[in-house]
Motif scaffolding. Structure first.
Motif, short mmCIF file in Angstrom:
data_model
loop_
_atom_site.label_atom_id
_atom_site.label_comp_id
_atom_site.label_asym_id
_atom_site.label_seq_id
_atom_site.Cartn_x
_atom_site.Cartn_y
_atom_site.Cartn_z
N ALA A 116 15.16 -34.20 5.08
CA ALA A 116 15.13 -35.33 6.26
C ALA A 116 16.57 -35.30 6.82
N ILE A 117 17.71 -35.70 5.67
CA ILE A 117 18.92 -35.82 6.19
C ILE A 117 19.55 -34.49 6.96
N TYR A 118 19.05 -33.42 6.45
CA TYR A 118 19.53 -32.09 7.27
C TYR A 118 19.08 -32.04 8.61
N PHE A 119 17.73 -32.42 8.83
CA PHE A 119 17.34 -32.33 9.97
C PHE A 119 17.63 -33.48 10.97
N MET A 120 18.06 -34.44 10.46
CA MET A 120 18.54 -35.55 11.26
C MET A 120 20.02 -35.49 11.65
N TYR A 121 20.83 -34.85 10.62
CA TYR A 121 22.33 -34.79 10.91
C TYR A 121 22.80 -33.57 10.84
N GLY A 122 22.79 -32.77 9.78
CA GLY A 122 23.45 -31.40 9.61
C GLY A 122 22.89 -30.55 10.44
N TYR A 123 21.68 -30.36 10.70
CA TYR A 123 21.13 -29.28 11.68
C TYR A 123 21.86 -29.15 13.00
N TRP A 124 22.13 -30.49 13.57
CA TRP A 124 22.75 -30.57 14.83
C TRP A 124 24.26 -30.69 14.81
N LYS A 125 25.10 -31.16 13.79
CA LYS A 125 26.34 -31.29 13.76
C LYS A 125 26.80 -29.84 13.01
N SER A 126 26.10 -28.87 12.61
CA SER A 126 26.70 -27.70 11.83
C SER A 126 27.43 -26.90 12.74
N LYS A 127 28.66 -26.40 12.48
CA LYS A 127 29.74 -25.93 13.13
C LYS A 127 29.24 -24.70 13.52
N LEU A 128 27.98 -23.98 13.11
CA LEU A 128 27.33 -22.85 13.38
C LEU A 128 26.63 -23.15 14.61
N ALA A 129 26.07 -24.31 14.61
CA ALA A 129 25.13 -24.84 15.82
C ALA A 129 26.16 -24.84 17.26
N ALA A 130 27.48 -25.40 17.02
CA ALA A 130 28.38 -25.49 18.08
C ALA A 130 28.86 -23.98 18.54
N LYS A 131 28.81 -23.06 17.65
CA LYS A 131 29.19 -21.80 18.04
C LYS A 131 28.07 -21.02 18.76
N SER A 132 27.00 -21.33 18.29
CA SER A 132 25.61 -20.61 19.06
C SER A 132 25.20 -21.19 20.44
N ALA A 133 25.79 -22.55 20.66
CA ALA A 133 25.50 -23.22 21.97
C ALA A 133 25.92 -22.57 23.25
#
Length: 550
Positions: free
Chosen positions: A533-550
């Motif tokens: 739950a914590i991962y999907f509320m915060y980590g998934y969206w704030k991940s550095k890999l998410a920023a790179k793939s955006a």
């Protein structure tokens, strides 16, 4: 979204960042001061603690002197895992332990899950050790003529259980003061030691290293003294029968014995503070495991030779007990002091390890940046260290140790399974690229033979479990799941010609996991649900890999 859940960190980029001082390693960050000796002693410090001073007694009662075979089997299991950790430590020499390793091989969500599970090993496990420390410390105070009120040295549930068993002797319950209608029963010594050790971990790895080395040296000297004195009081008749309840009796001590081995992997969390991690960390893990196994086997043979195994039921201080039984109370008192030192060193190592896992997770964007901040003076992950101290110290005031021991084991075994599996997914390293190579032994023939022997020896349990699965007997369901997974792993090993060592590591750890009580699995899955739950509320969206793939 499914692809982004399994986005991976590149092994090449991690090593490049480490050399450049970016990402996972900051140029002005952690000090590289740990040698192979320091790392080995740190491993011994983490392993030899509450296990040999407490749980070894009940394991000896269940299995008799033959419990030494369980120590050897568990050591082999941990040895497979240690070699896999060593392979990762050589390939990925940065902080984070199994978390970072899983990020490279399985992807981000698996890395988060394993990082969350490791909290059970390092933080929740430290609660158990702190409570054990409190018990021994109280015994030491009693030996000095200092009496701490019972309601200040235990937890509420333990005090209540003692009252329900025998109201007349339940001092903690009967003498506790009230705040309104609530009895004030708190384990204050456990709280205080966690705070003090957290301060030590906060002020620096160099100071912590010196303290850990001193405590390891002292408790090994005491254990050697126990062996040297005890060997002259062995009565070989106490070793008869050697395996009183058969091998089933030996296996009854799985949880207690495995708990005694937890900790050797904590070395891998200090990779960035190792002077030469690719060379020293593999050696340190293997050295510490060998040292601890030798000590465990010899001490077990000595104490079961001094006192008959049948007398160890519900004995929480077996090493002191055997000397008290032989009217050598002074030695028993010295052992209690040693137990306090042993538990202190374990708390220290785990309080060092947990913040560094959070630091790695924060650097990857899965936790707020505050968790990765390194103190400018002490060069330690300051905020993470403080949070770890709070998480361990507050529950140690009122939590009962029994309810968190199994959680510690299941979280650790889960991490071990992923580390062993992760090694199989690593790309081949170029020759001369690293200073440790996991020996490749083709599992094509060995694994099927072992699987066949297991099926033959456990055939009655296999048939009973499959026939009774419709009744949803949880123990049978766990065994069926294990057998199906073992079948799949065996078939994949034949097909892919997988390396023997990590495959055996996975199979051994999976088997130990199903021996843990079902109620602990329920709590474990609840813990994992909170983490996701914590991962999907915060980590998934704030991940550095998410920023790179955006």
């Amino acid at each position: 979204m499914s692809k982004s859940l399994f986005r991976k960190k590149s092994l090449t980029s991690i090593l490049h960042e480490a050399k450049a001082g970016d990402g996972d390693v900051q140029a002005s960050g952690l000090r590289k001061v740990l040698t192979v000796r320091d790392l080995t002693l740190m491993g011994v410090a983490a392993v030899i603690g509450a296990g040999i001073f407490s749980t070894i007694g009940q394991a000896a009662f269940n299995g008799g002197p033959a419990v030494i075979f369980l120590f050897l089997l568990t050591a082999v299991t941990c040895g497979f895992t240690a070699l896999c950790y060593a392979e990762f430590a050589s390939r990925v020499p940065v902080a984070g332990s199994a978390y970072t390793y899983s990020y490279v091989t399985f992807g981000e969500m698996a890395a988060w899950i394993i990082g969350w599970a490791l909290i059970l090993e390092y933080s929740i496990g430290n609660i158990v050790v702190a409570i054990s420390w409190s018990s021994y410390f109280n015994n030491v105070l009693e030996g000095m003529g200092i009496h701490l009120p019972d309601w200040l040295a235990t937890d509420y549930n333990t005090a209540k259980a003692a009252f329900l068993t025998n109201p007349a002797t339940a001092e903690a319950w009967n003498t506790a003061p009230f705040i309104g209608s609530w009895r004030v029963i708190l384990n204050v010594p456990a709280f205080i030691i966690v705070i003090l050790v957290t301060i030590l971990a906060y002020v620096g790895i160099h100071e912590s290293k010196r303290s850990a080395n001193f405590m390891v040296g002292l408790k090994i000297v005491v254990l050697l003294a126990v062996i040297a004195i005890g060997v002259f009081h062995i009565n070989t008749e106490n070793w008869q029968p050697f395996m009183p309840k058969g091998f089933d009796g030996v296996l009854m001590g799985v949880s207690a014995v495995f708990f005694a081995y937890i900790g050797f992997d904590a070395i891998s969390t200090t990779a960035e503070e190792s002077a030469n991690p690719q060379r020293d960390m593999p050696r340190a893990m293997i050295y510490s495991l060998i040292i601890c196994t030798i000590i465990y086997v010899i001490v077990t043979l000595v104490i079961t030779g001094m006192v008959h195994y049948s007398e160890f039921q519900h004995v929480s201080d077996p090493l002191a007990y055997v000397f008290d039984k032989l009217n050598m109370r002074t030695i028993g008192y010295v052992i209690s002091i040693s137990a306090v030192i042993a538990a202190t060193s374990v708390i220290l190592v785990f309080q060092i390890g947990q913040p560094r896992i959070w630091m790695s997770m924060s650097r990857d964007g899965l936790l707020p940046k505050k968790f990765a901040k390194v103190h400018p003076k002490f060069h330690t992950p300051a905020f993470s260290t403080i949070i770890t101290g709070v998480i361990v110290a507050i529950p140690s005031l009122f939590v009962e140790s029994g309810i968190v021991t199994d959680l510690t084991s299941i979280g650790t075994l889960f991490a071990f399974v992923l580390v062993c599996g992760g090694v199989l997914l690593l790309p081949k390293a170029a020759k001369g690229e690293k200073k440790f190579n996991l020996p490749y032994i083709n599992g094509l023939f060995v694994v099927p033979v072992i699987f066949g022997l297991f099926t033959w020896f456990f055939w009655s349990r296999i048939t009973e479990s499959f026939n009774g699965i419709a009744a949803l007997d949880h123990d049978r369901v766990l065994f069926v799941i294990f057998y199906i997974l073992s079948t799949v792993i065996t078939l994949v090993t034949i097909w892919k010609r997988l390396s023997l060592i990590p495959v055996l590591g996975m199979l051994c750890c999976l088997y130990l996991m199903i021996e843990i009580p079902v109620r602990s699995w329920v709590v474990f899955f609840g813990w994992m649900a909170v983490g996701l739950a914590i991962y999907f509320m915060y980590g998934y969206w704030k991940s550095k890999l998410a920023a790179k793939s955006a």
